[in-house]
Scaffold this motif. Sequence first.
Motif, PDB file in Angstrom:
ATOM      1  N   SER A 226       0.829  -1.064   0.019  1.00 43.24           N
ATOM      2  CA  SER A 226       0.014   0.138   0.201  1.00 43.24           C
ATOM      3  C   SER A 226       0.844   1.145  -0.170  1.00 43.24           C
ATOM      4  N   LEU A 227       0.335   2.294  -0.352  1.00 44.86           N
ATOM      5  CA  LEU A 227       1.057   3.757  -0.557  1.00 44.86           C
ATOM      6  C   LEU A 227       1.664   3.802   1.179  1.00 44.86           C
ATOM      7  N   GLY A 228       0.819   3.474   2.069  1.00 50.21           N
ATOM      8  CA  GLY A 228       1.384   3.959   3.470  1.00 50.21           C
ATOM      9  C   GLY A 228       2.441   2.949   3.806  1.00 50.21           C
ATOM     10  N   GLY A 229       2.345   1.762   3.376  1.00 50.78           N
ATOM     11  CA  GLY A 229       3.436   0.753   3.839  1.00 50.78           C
ATOM     12  C   GLY A 229       4.525   1.002   3.131  1.00 50.78           C
TER      13      GLY A 229
ATOM     14  N   ASP B 126       1.094  10.032  10.545  1.00 49.17           N
ATOM     15  CA  ASP B 126       0.234   9.371   9.614  1.00 49.17           C
ATOM     16  C   ASP B 126      -0.898   8.648  10.008  1.00 49.17           C
ATOM     17  N   VAL B 127      -2.070   8.747   9.573  1.00 52.69           N
ATOM     18  CA  VAL B 127      -3.197   7.539   9.969  1.00 52.69           C
ATOM     19  C   VAL B 127      -3.605   6.950   8.662  1.00 52.69           C
ATOM     20  N   ASP B 128      -3.325   5.689   8.615  1.00 53.96           N
ATOM     21  CA  ASP B 128      -3.844   4.802   7.365  1.00 53.96           C
ATOM     22  C   ASP B 128      -4.821   3.930   7.796  1.00 53.96           C
ATOM     23  N   GLY B 129      -6.267   4.575   7.168  1.00 50.07           N
ATOM     24  CA  GLY B 129      -7.478   3.567   7.695  1.00 50.07           C
ATOM     25  C   GLY B 129      -7.499   2.368   7.007  1.00 50.07           C
ATOM     26  N   GLY B 130      -7.086   2.332   5.723  1.00 49.86           N
ATOM     27  CA  GLY B 130      -6.908   0.988   4.879  1.00 49.86           C
ATOM     28  C   GLY B 130      -6.228   0.044   5.579  1.00 49.86           C
ATOM     29  N   GLU B 131      -5.041   0.448   6.067  1.00 44.83           N
ATOM     30  CA  GLU B 131      -4.179  -0.590   6.944  1.00 44.83           C
ATOM     31  C   GLU B 131      -4.422  -0.825   8.248  1.00 44.83           C
ATOM     32  N   GLY B 132      -5.369   0.367   8.639  1.00 44.73           N
ATOM     33  CA  GLY B 132      -5.649   0.274  10.266  1.00 44.73           C
ATOM     34  C   GLY B 132      -4.349   0.483  11.158  1.00 44.73           C
ATOM     35  N   THR B 133      -3.404   1.417  10.648  1.00 42.36           N
ATOM     36  CA  THR B 133      -2.464   1.745  11.356  1.00 42.36           C
ATOM     37  C   THR B 133      -2.462   3.279  11.655  1.00 42.36           C
ATOM     38  N   VAL B 134      -1.516   3.506  12.837  1.00 39.32           N
ATOM     39  CA  VAL B 134      -1.129   5.011  13.058  1.00 39.32           C
ATOM     40  C   VAL B 134       0.373   4.973  13.285  1.00 39.32           C
ATOM     41  N   THR B 135       0.819   5.991  12.664  1.00 39.97           N
ATOM     42  CA  THR B 135       2.391   6.037  12.627  1.00 39.97           C
ATOM     43  C   THR B 135       2.686   7.112  13.520  1.00 39.97           C
TER      44      THR B 135
END
Length: 733
Positions: free
Chosen positions: A170-173, A399-408
């Motif tokens: 993903s873009l976030g990853g 960063d908050v990535d809802g698609g991955e369910g992650t918060v950086t």
Amino acid sequence: MDQKRELSSIDLAALVTELNRYEGAKVDKAYLYDDDLLRLKLRDFDRGRVELMIEVGDIKRAHVADPENVADAPGRPPNFAKMLRNRMSGADFAGVEQYEFDRILTFEFEREDENTTLVAELFGQGNVAALDETGEVVGSLQTVRLKSRTVAPGAQYEYPASRLNPLDVSLGGFKRHMRESDSDVVRTLATQLNLGGLYAEEVCTRAGVEKETPIDDVTDDQLRALHEALERIGERLRSGDVDPRVYEEELSDDEAEDRDPRVVDVTPFPLSEHEGLPSVGFDSFNAAVDEYFYRLDRDGSEEGEAPADASPSRPDFEEEIGKQERIVEQQQGAIEGFEEQAEAERERAELLYAEYDLVDEVLSTVQEAREAEVPWDEIAETLDAGAEQGIPAAETVVDVDGGEGTVTVELRGGDGEDDDGETTRIELDASAGVEVNADRLYQEAKRIEGKKEGAMEAIKSTRAELEAVKERKAEWEAKEAAADETAGDGADDGEEEEDGEEYQTDWLSRSSIPIRSPDDWYDRFRWFYTSTGYLVIGGRNADQNEELVKKYMGKHDRFFHTQAHGGPVTLLKAAGPSESADPVDFSEETLREVAQFAVSYSSDWKDGRGAGDAYMVEPDQVSKTPESGEYIEKGSFVIRGDRTYFEDVPCRIAVGVQCEPVTQAIGGPPSAIVDRVATSVTLEPGMYAQNDAAMMVYRELKGRFADQSFVRKVASADQLQEFIPAGGSDIVD
């Protein structure tokens, strides 16, 4: 430009789609060329003959070949090919998959009685493993025993550690992996994103991002452009939208008059990085790959041809030493990199605990919002607003990535008393607590350390190969010096040597060795000639033990056996089977060699004992008539009268390649073998199974000859295995 010799992960992704079009083809036969090229001959209802080629040596490839490009079938099939024929003849090809983004292809074959999976490892040393329905290894070209994984008959097949797939991330990853690097863009794409050098440069070019831009200077927009370039490549591969190209070297007008251009690369679509190179288009990527490797082999053959009267050339030891040293350097760098990565993961975990309250507040805030069904974009906006208001927890979120369910989060290291500590970005699973996220990082550190252990095993092997090359170089230079000295001594008077010694041919350095195959009656038994010239034959099983005594034991021969149960009948022959013999007074040296032969091929070796006892009797002491009321098993005999014993005889054999007067592999007691062969390897009881030991010996011997094709023909691993005792073996240094 160097010629491509291995297919990349992207190449394999493109090939898989096309190879699956042959689903339903039936396996006819399996062939193994040398020890690294597997050919599966199949029949397809629509296409007719299908030739699937899998090569895992210096060249690593897997594709369907034009029958015109396939070499004639080799001679006697080795054990691996026999096993595949038994399991797969008549089986249907059920499809092929690429394992994650690694250079591994998994071929499935189905038959009513049993299914077979072929795993082709097109990386590192290369390997092909055949698995049964349970995933257990039935056979493999190479046995792999590392702390990180095992590939051996009887063991469950283990894939290497997973690699990031840059085409699916993903873009976030993608941003996270890129930001974690301390290198430039192209090196990060090549190593951390597993693209390799060429495709890393291609992605940079397509995204319009300067290759050598430091990661710290890359903008989010540039990262997004790089990710979009990757996505386009991935979509094209998945849809089968290829436009294959075989690239050739660019020749000047003068060069073009003298020779045809060499091929340098094959790709599933045109590359901007090869824009200046001539290329040839193909309808399918498989056809392009087949043509490329066919021409690559032809180019190599043409370059390697030498005049018939050419003198043996000196092997390029410097090139091989340099190659091994570069591999050691790369492996050492990988080990250091694994150490750094593992330490970095542990530091990130410890930082989470050091900032426990802050991180817990971030995670709790996000979890409460999600429980209240607050959308991810609103959560991100709330955290941004909190950061503007100076709320410490919100300020850490980058960063908050809802698609991955992650918060950086971005946390500052150091002692916490000032702002001088470096910041570290950590991606958190928003649904888990601090402890779970920290544990994930600790587990990642352990996984990386496992890769480090595997790399350390590999570097040991490479260093051993490096030392072996240096030793061969020293031996060669010593022979050259001796030859020069001899030539200098003879130049004074021009006379021939008068010491009566024969000229010794340097078989190892000859570029071509003529094959003169023997045809001896005793080949089907175990055999060797003593250092004094007497034939010794031994049985391989109970039937042969019976046959030797009943048919081939003469009255002046000697019968040997071991004290340990399970030894072969061993005969020291006074003459051939059709020759009359006179009584022979065998020397003590001869008798000890026969005793060593009997002990080495007995259960003493199989049980791992370093020595054993043997005895000798006259033929008239050997009988098949048991005492009254007793029974003798097949292959066993009654010995009556006194015996001559040989105690504590070492279990040790030598296996080598004989070049004159005939060309063949031979084996037996070292004292009887080493002077009859061009080169040999000595073994003792150890840990490597018989077939593995045979492969190790084959590779060692092949590496010593300039004419390696000669070794493949007269001393293949299967031929050498005939002389290696059952049970475990080690090569003696």
